[in-house]
Design an enzyme around this catalytic site. Structure first.
Site, mmCIF file in Angstrom:
data_model
loop_
_atom_site.group_PDB
_atom_site.id
_atom_site.type_symbol
_atom_site.label_atom_id
_atom_site.label_comp_id
_atom_site.label_asym_id
_atom_site.label_seq_id
_atom_site.Cartn_x
_atom_site.Cartn_y
_atom_site.Cartn_z
ATOM 1 N N THR A 191 106.470 46.105 6.045
ATOM 2 C CA THR A 191 105.069 46.219 6.464
ATOM 3 C C THR A 191 104.143 46.486 5.284
ATOM 4 O O THR A 191 102.969 46.097 5.315
ATOM 5 C CB THR A 191 104.882 47.321 7.522
ATOM 6 O OG1 THR A 191 105.177 48.599 6.961
ATOM 7 C CG2 THR A 191 105.781 47.068 8.729
ATOM 8 N N LEU A 234 99.234 46.707 6.850
ATOM 9 C CA LEU A 234 99.043 46.424 8.277
ATOM 10 C C LEU A 234 100.403 46.543 8.956
ATOM 11 O O LEU A 234 101.103 45.554 9.161
ATOM 12 C CB LEU A 234 98.436 45.040 8.467
ATOM 13 C CG LEU A 234 97.049 44.839 7.861
ATOM 14 C CD1 LEU A 234 96.600 43.385 8.005
ATOM 15 C CD2 LEU A 234 96.030 45.778 8.507
ATOM 16 N N HIS A 235 100.772 47.751 9.319
ATOM 17 C CA HIS A 235 102.127 48.006 9.819
ATOM 18 C C HIS A 235 102.376 47.336 11.172
ATOM 19 O O HIS A 235 103.237 46.460 11.310
ATOM 20 C CB HIS A 235 102.364 49.514 9.944
ATOM 21 C CG HIS A 235 102.209 50.282 8.677
ATOM 22 N ND1 HIS A 235 103.036 50.104 7.587
ATOM 23 C CD2 HIS A 235 101.311 51.246 8.331
ATOM 24 C CE1 HIS A 235 102.662 50.938 6.619
ATOM 25 N NE2 HIS A 235 101.623 51.639 7.046
ATOM 26 N N ASP A 236 101.656 47.771 12.197
ATOM 27 C CA ASP A 236 101.972 47.348 13.565
ATOM 28 C C ASP A 236 101.733 45.867 13.857
ATOM 29 O O ASP A 236 102.452 45.293 14.672
ATOM 30 C CB ASP A 236 101.224 48.223 14.577
ATOM 31 C CG ASP A 236 101.754 49.643 14.600
ATOM 32 O OD1 ASP A 236 102.958 49.827 14.349
ATOM 33 O OD2 ASP A 236 100.978 50.572 14.868
#
Length: 293
Positions: A191, A234-236
């Site tokens: 991520t 932008l992890h999710d």
């Protein structure tokens, strides 16, 4: 792809949900909420607000208000007291469901063909662990679980080797990894390679669509919580992006376990598919196109 999104919105959760709700490749059956980035009442309201901005009526089912056996530890320093960095969102189009997250998951999975509904986990794994405990036969009907969480070969973000989602409820993560589900984990290793910067914000604003503009506002709020950073991960959004564009991720298989004290991923007995890399440029293009509708 029919999916249930389990979430604790959350700035980057909001971007992921907006992308998923606008993407014709995904049929979002429900949003289930969990305490994580902020408390359950706020995450539940935020899920409805995000759906309203996307112009989609989707049921929102409140889930676990705290981790298994420990107190919640919200991350308001990054996400703000409202969970969305102070960015303006409309009020929900409909009230949250009176049916809880675990009951809703069990019902949706039991009434759909086995293996036909995927679960996207954007927050702590508490709700999935509770589903495994209370309705194991329904849980076995999940097609695949795609979860953002953990740090394998990189440093953590809430400890030397711990990532927030897993560390918030490590007991739940232990149960989920041991359950033998078709699980793909997207850790910080991947991520952190999908980053938003000033050029990303400008490109989203050029799109003109409400969700794209909201994503730009959210990323700017993300920057406001840091100092001196030129980009933010932008992890999710990696979760729905992997569901739709898995070929753009490098998937490896690891034998993992979870330290129940710290939430760190360790070598262990459970075989897990792990995304360790990604093609950031192509995924940015897909994310922007999805948000623009």
């Amino acid at each position: 792809m029919p999916v249930i999104i389990d979430t604790d919105p959350g700035i980057d959760d909001a971007i992921a949900i907006l992308y998923a709700l606008r993407n014709p490749a995904l049929d979002v059956l429900a949003l289930t909420t969990v305490a994580g980035n902020i408390g359950l009442d706020v995450t539940t309201r935020n899920a409805g607000r995000i759906a309203a901005l996307a112009g989609v009526r989707v049921p929102v089912h409140p889930g676990a208000a705290a981790p298994l056996g420990r107190a919640a530890r919200p991350e308001t320093g990054i996400h703000g007291n409202d969970g969305l960095g102070g960015v303006a969102f409309p009020e929900p189009l409909q009230p949250a469901s009176e049916e809880g997250a675990i009951a809703a998951m069990a019902r949706l999975l039991a009434t759909a063909p086995a293996g036909s509904v995927d679960l996207h986990c954007l927050g702590p794994l508490t709700n999935l662990a509770l589903l495994l405990r209370s309705a194991p036969q329904a849980a076995r009907r999940i097609g695949r679980v795609i979860a953002m969480g953990g740090a394998v070969e990189v440093a953590g973000n809430v400890g030397p080797k711990a990532e927030f989602n897993i560390a918030h409820d490590p007991e739940a993560a232990v149960e989920v990894l041991a359950a033998g589900l078709d699980l793909t984990l997207i850790p910080l290793d991947a991520t952190r390679q999908l980053r938003a910067d000033a050029a990303c914000i400008a490109a989203l604003r050029r799109g003109g669509a409400g969700p794209a503009t909201a994503a730009a506002d959210l990323i700017e709020a993300y920057f406001a919580a840091t100092s001196g950073a030129e980009s933010r991960p932008l992890h999710d959004p990696c979760v729905p992006l992997l569901a739709c564009h898995e070929a753009l991720f490098r998937i490896e298989t690891y034998a993992l376990g979870v330290d129940p004290a710290t939430g760190a991923l360790l070598p262990g007995p459970d075989r897990v598919r792990v995304a360790m890399g990604l093609e950031a440029g192509a995924l940015h293009d897909h994310l922007r196109a999805g948000l623009e509708g």
